[in-house]
Design a protein around this motif. Structure first.
Motif, short mmCIF file in Angstrom:
data_model
loop_
_atom_site.label_atom_id
_atom_site.label_comp_id
_atom_site.label_asym_id
_atom_site.label_seq_id
_atom_site.Cartn_x
_atom_site.Cartn_y
_atom_site.Cartn_z
N LYS A 94 0.87 -1.14 0.01
CA LYS A 94 -0.06 -0.02 0.04
C LYS A 94 0.72 1.34 -0.06
CE LYS A 94 -3.77 -2.39 2.44
NZ LYS A 94 -4.65 -2.29 3.68
N ARG A 95 2.09 1.19 -0.80
CA ARG A 95 2.84 2.42 -0.64
C ARG A 95 3.69 2.37 -1.92
NH1 ARG A 95 8.35 2.93 2.69
NH2 ARG A 95 8.56 5.19 3.12
N HIS A 96 4.08 3.66 -2.55
CA HIS A 96 4.86 3.73 -3.53
C HIS A 96 6.01 4.74 -3.00
CE1 HIS A 96 5.22 4.62 -8.20
NE2 HIS A 96 6.31 4.47 -7.60
N VAL A 97 7.19 4.23 -3.04
CA VAL A 97 8.26 5.07 -2.44
C VAL A 97 9.39 5.27 -3.78
CG1 VAL A 97 9.84 3.02 -2.01
CG2 VAL A 97 10.33 5.15 -0.79
N VAL A 98 9.92 6.55 -3.84
CA VAL A 98 10.80 6.72 -4.81
C VAL A 98 11.97 7.08 -4.05
CG1 VAL A 98 11.58 8.38 -6.67
CG2 VAL A 98 9.08 7.96 -6.21
N MET A 99 13.09 6.04 -4.22
CA MET A 99 14.28 6.18 -3.62
C MET A 99 15.44 6.82 -4.55
SD MET A 99 14.76 3.04 -1.01
CE MET A 99 14.64 1.81 -2.33
N GLY A 100 16.65 7.26 -4.14
CA GLY A 100 17.58 7.54 -4.79
C GLY A 100 18.53 6.32 -5.18
N ALA A 101 19.66 6.41 -5.91
CA ALA A 101 20.43 5.09 -6.13
C ALA A 101 21.84 5.57 -6.58
CB ALA A 101 19.85 4.33 -7.36
N ASN A 102 22.93 5.25 -5.76
CA ASN A 102 24.36 5.40 -6.19
C ASN A 102 24.65 4.44 -7.39
OD1 ASN A 102 24.35 5.97 -3.00
ND2 ASN A 102 25.41 7.31 -4.27
N ASN A 142 8.41 -5.17 -0.63
CA ASN A 142 6.94 -5.11 0.20
C ASN A 142 5.96 -4.36 -0.78
OD1 ASN A 142 7.01 -6.72 2.70
ND2 ASN A 142 8.59 -5.49 3.41
N HIS A 143 6.37 -3.28 -1.85
CA HIS A 143 5.53 -2.45 -2.26
C HIS A 143 6.25 -1.86 -3.47
CE1 HIS A 143 7.79 0.72 -0.54
NE2 HIS A 143 7.47 0.26 0.81
N ARG A 144 5.52 -1.14 -4.31
CA ARG A 144 6.15 -0.77 -5.47
C ARG A 144 7.18 0.35 -5.17
NH1 ARG A 144 2.22 1.49 -10.43
NH2 ARG A 144 2.65 -0.60 -10.76
N THR A 145 8.32 0.11 -5.78
CA THR A 145 9.49 1.11 -5.75
C THR A 145 10.00 1.80 -7.12
OG1 THR A 145 10.35 -0.26 -3.90
CG2 THR A 145 11.92 1.05 -4.87
N SER A 146 10.24 2.98 -7.11
CA SER A 146 10.80 3.56 -8.32
C SER A 146 11.98 4.37 -7.89
CB SER A 146 9.90 4.50 -8.81
OG SER A 146 8.71 4.21 -9.43
N TYR A 147 12.85 4.74 -8.70
CA TYR A 147 14.01 5.48 -8.45
C TYR A 147 14.48 6.86 -9.11
CZ TYR A 147 15.48 0.94 -6.40
OH TYR A 147 15.48 -0.17 -5.55
N TRP A 148 15.04 7.72 -8.33
CA TRP A 148 15.19 9.16 -9.12
C TRP A 148 16.81 9.29 -8.82
CZ3 TRP A 148 14.84 13.05 -11.84
CH2 TRP A 148 15.58 14.26 -11.76
N VAL A 149 17.28 9.42 -10.33
CA VAL A 149 18.67 9.75 -10.37
C VAL A 149 18.71 11.19 -11.31
CG1 VAL A 149 20.88 8.71 -11.46
CG2 VAL A 149 19.01 7.11 -10.84
#
Length: 239
Positions: free
Chosen positions: A82-90, A125-132
């Motif tokens: 029940k969550r969509h997180v947008v994380m960074g990435a090295n 556990n849930h949808r994950t996108s990334y921002w670069v």
């Protein structure tokens, strides 16, 4: 309105990450992803639940509209898709693995980063996108040095695993090809397909690559006059 900047195309691409999400908690990490989430909430996804990063649910302009302590996030939101997180990435590799922990050997890294943090729990556990914000071959590598966010080869049978998309200063990628092969979905205006593939260490399927959609006049007004009148987005993504 004219003269759309590269940063504004990135904001639109981040907003589109949340299209169709409905009433779920979204956690955008980074200024441009946060603008995208707020823009989506104000336009085509009014039911999105935005947080202040602590214990409150807030509107796009910061008005508190609910209470959500961290223990509730961990108990009832994170483990159930029940969550969509947008994380960074090295680093991100061709399987969708993400690294924010260390560069080099984990036992003796050449550079210590954040540590795995919430990467494993988020991605399984849930949808994950990334921002670069700086698309380069140093970020898009053949194999990450340390797996923080879990890619498709390691999580094929997990019901809520969904590495959705990667937004960069050059365009938009996903892992929707055959056997989750990476694809270049779009490039921002002023960026060529060749620019994006040259800045990526692994092959990209470019057979369906288009151009990132332009913001409408009302979206531009919201970005420029309501959400970010100080144009701080241009510091994160220079044109």
């Amino acid at each position: 309105m004219t003269d759309v900047t590269r940063a504004e195309y990135a904001v639109i691409a981040c907003a589109e990450l949340f299209r169709g999400d409905g009433e779920i908690v979204v956690s955008p990490m980074g200024f441009v992803p946060a603008l995208g989430a707020e823009l989506a909430r104000l336009t085509f996804e009014p039911d999105l639940l935005l947080t202040d990063g602590e214990a409150s649910l807030v509107t796009a302009d910061g008005v508190v509209e609910g209470w959500q302590p961290f223990r509730k996030v961990l108990d009832t939101v994170v483990p159930h898709g029940k969550r969509h997180v947008v994380m960074g990435a090295n680093q991100i590799d061709r399987e969708g693995n993400q690294n924010i922990s260390a560069i080099g050997s984990h036992a003796k890294p050449a550079k210590q980063l954040l540590g795995v943090r919430g990467g494993p729990g988020n991605t399984v556990n849930h949808r994950t996108s990334y921002w670069v914000p700086r698309h380069s071959r140093r970020v898009f590598v053949d194999r990450v040095d340390v797996v923080s966010g879990v890619g498709y080869a390691r999580a094929a049978s997990l019901p809520y695993h969904d590495v959705y998309r990667v937004v960069t200063n050059l365009g938009l990628l996903d892992f929707g090809g055959a056997d989750h092969a990476p694809r270049l979905l779009s490039v921002h205006p002023g960026v060529s397909v060749e620019d994006a593939t040259a800045a990526t260490s692994f092959p990209l399927d470019t057979s369906g690559t288009g151009q990132t959609r332009a913001p409408g006049d009302d979206e531009l007004r919201l970005i420029r006059e309501v959400l970010d009148p100080k144009f701080l987005r241009d510091k994160e993504v220079p044109s």
